[in-house]
Design an enzyme around this catalytic site. Structure first.
Site, short mmCIF file in Angstrom:
data_model
loop_
_atom_site.label_atom_id
_atom_site.label_comp_id
_atom_site.label_asym_id
_atom_site.label_seq_id
_atom_site.Cartn_x
_atom_site.Cartn_y
_atom_site.Cartn_z
CE LYS A 168 10.91 -8.75 -1.46
NZ LYS A 168 11.19 -10.04 -2.11
CE LYS A 273 6.69 -14.65 -4.34
NZ LYS A 273 7.87 -15.41 -3.90
#
Length: 360
Positions: A168, A273
């Site tokens: 990230k 997701k």
């Protein structure tokens, strides 16, 4: 004659506690509320189906102050419904009954009903992950934080045998993030370690291409969501000229016309997701549309507990994935539900020697 049954639904709330401060572009997470949905037949309460509704803070369409009230209202409504035993019928019925604005609830109920249908053994779908204990390759996730914290995570993931690392970015100075990627590449080539980065929309449109060119120096396999969602025209231009393959993530949330998005932006990959895009049926639809356009995809969890992670792993397994998925979040919490899910050497496995902890 089709056999039908009337199920009763209830839920339990658990506040999961992170093992560390989990940094994201939307802030630092210390706790996470999840809602475990139970489906039972009043005539046979021995069999319990479990699902998970876990809206993600500041991101899920159904993350709202009155979520618990809405969840309870939906479940009370479902208590009056009858259910056929056929999987496609269950999924189609829930698509009609639960609006798209409540994707986490729909996914949780889908999972609970299918688990009940399959005997309450945490088997959601026909899949090799559960049925044959076939492992699924996953990436090792490097959370945002200061340089030392991120470097510590990198070393840990490399030592644990991951051959795909996802970092990230956007929390610290970009040059420091570049240096961390350089640290990995100084030890491992792109043939040895696949690198992914996730910007969570942190780049401005003005700076995005220059940053992508810098990242390309490290043989980055893909970057998730380089600019904020909703800028379709700019994202399309980036996808046309980018030196690093772009994967859409937040861009998929709440999209009413999947084909229009894919045809207009033409991304290299999409990230799915189920909690955010509407559950099992919607995820399957995204995959079929992507595959028909030669767009790559992989599936990731959205910080669910092991109940949700198990369902997502089984869904991913039905497509026999060859590339790493984002399913490594099971160890994030001090008080996650004990389960057969295990992570070893860059794979998630279903170990039948370990029993499920009773959610209730």
């Amino acid at each position: 004659m089709v056999n039908t049954v009337q199920l009763q639904f209830s839920y339990l709330k658990r506040t999961l506690i992170f093992r560390f401060d989990a940094g994201t572009s939307r802030g630092v997470l210390k706790t996470r509320d999840v809602y475990w949905i139970q489906a039972t037949d009043p005539k046979n309460r021995e069999i319990k189906g479990w699902g998970e509704a876990a809206p993600l803070v500041k991101l899920s369409p159904d993350y709202r102050d009155d979520f618990e009230e809405v969840l309870n209202r939906i479940l009370q409504k479902l208590n009056g419904e009858t259910w056929e035993s056929e999987q496609d019928s269950v999924l189609a019925k829930l698509k009609d009954l639960i609006p798209s604005e409540l994707p986490a609830i729909r996914f949780g109920v889908e999972t609970a009903v299918l688990d009940w249908k399959n005997g309450g053994k945490k088997r959601i779908l026909t899949n090799d992950f559960f049925d044959s204990q076939k492992p699924i390759p996953i990436n090792g996730l490097i959370w945002m934080g200061d340089r030392e914290f991120m470097l510590e995570q990198i070393d840990q993931k490399l030592n644990e045998g991951f051959n795909c690392i996802k970092m990230k970015i956007g929390a610290i100075d970009f040059e420091q993030e570049i240096a961390l990627l350089g640290y990995i590449r100084s030890q491992f080539s792109s043939e040895q370690i696949t690198l992914r980065v996730d910007a969570n929309g942190a780049f401005s449109r003005a700076e995005a291409l220059k940053k992508l060119e810098r990242l390309a120096e490290f043989d980055i396999q893909s970057i998730e969501q380089p600019i904020p969602a909703g800028n379709w025209n700019e994202m399309r231009r980036l996808c046309e000229v980018t030196p690093v393959a772009i994967a859409l993530d937040e861009e998929l949330i709440g999209v009413p016309d999947k084909e229009q998005l894919l045809d207009q932006i033409k991304p290299q990959h999409i990230i799915l997701k189920p909690t955010l895009v509407g559950g099992i049926l919607e995820t399957q639809d995204w995959i079929h549309l992507a595959q028909s356009r030669n767009i790559g995809w992989w599936m990731t969890s959205a910080l669910e507990s092991n109940i949700g992670l198990n369902a997502i792993s089984q869904l991913a397994s039905t497509f026999n994935p060859a590339i790493p998925q984002g399913l490594g979040t099971g160890k994030l919490y001090h008080n996650n539900l004990q389960s057969p899910l295990e992570i070893q050497s860059g794979f998630i496995r279903y170990n039948t020697d370990t029993a499920w902890e009773d959610p209730s």
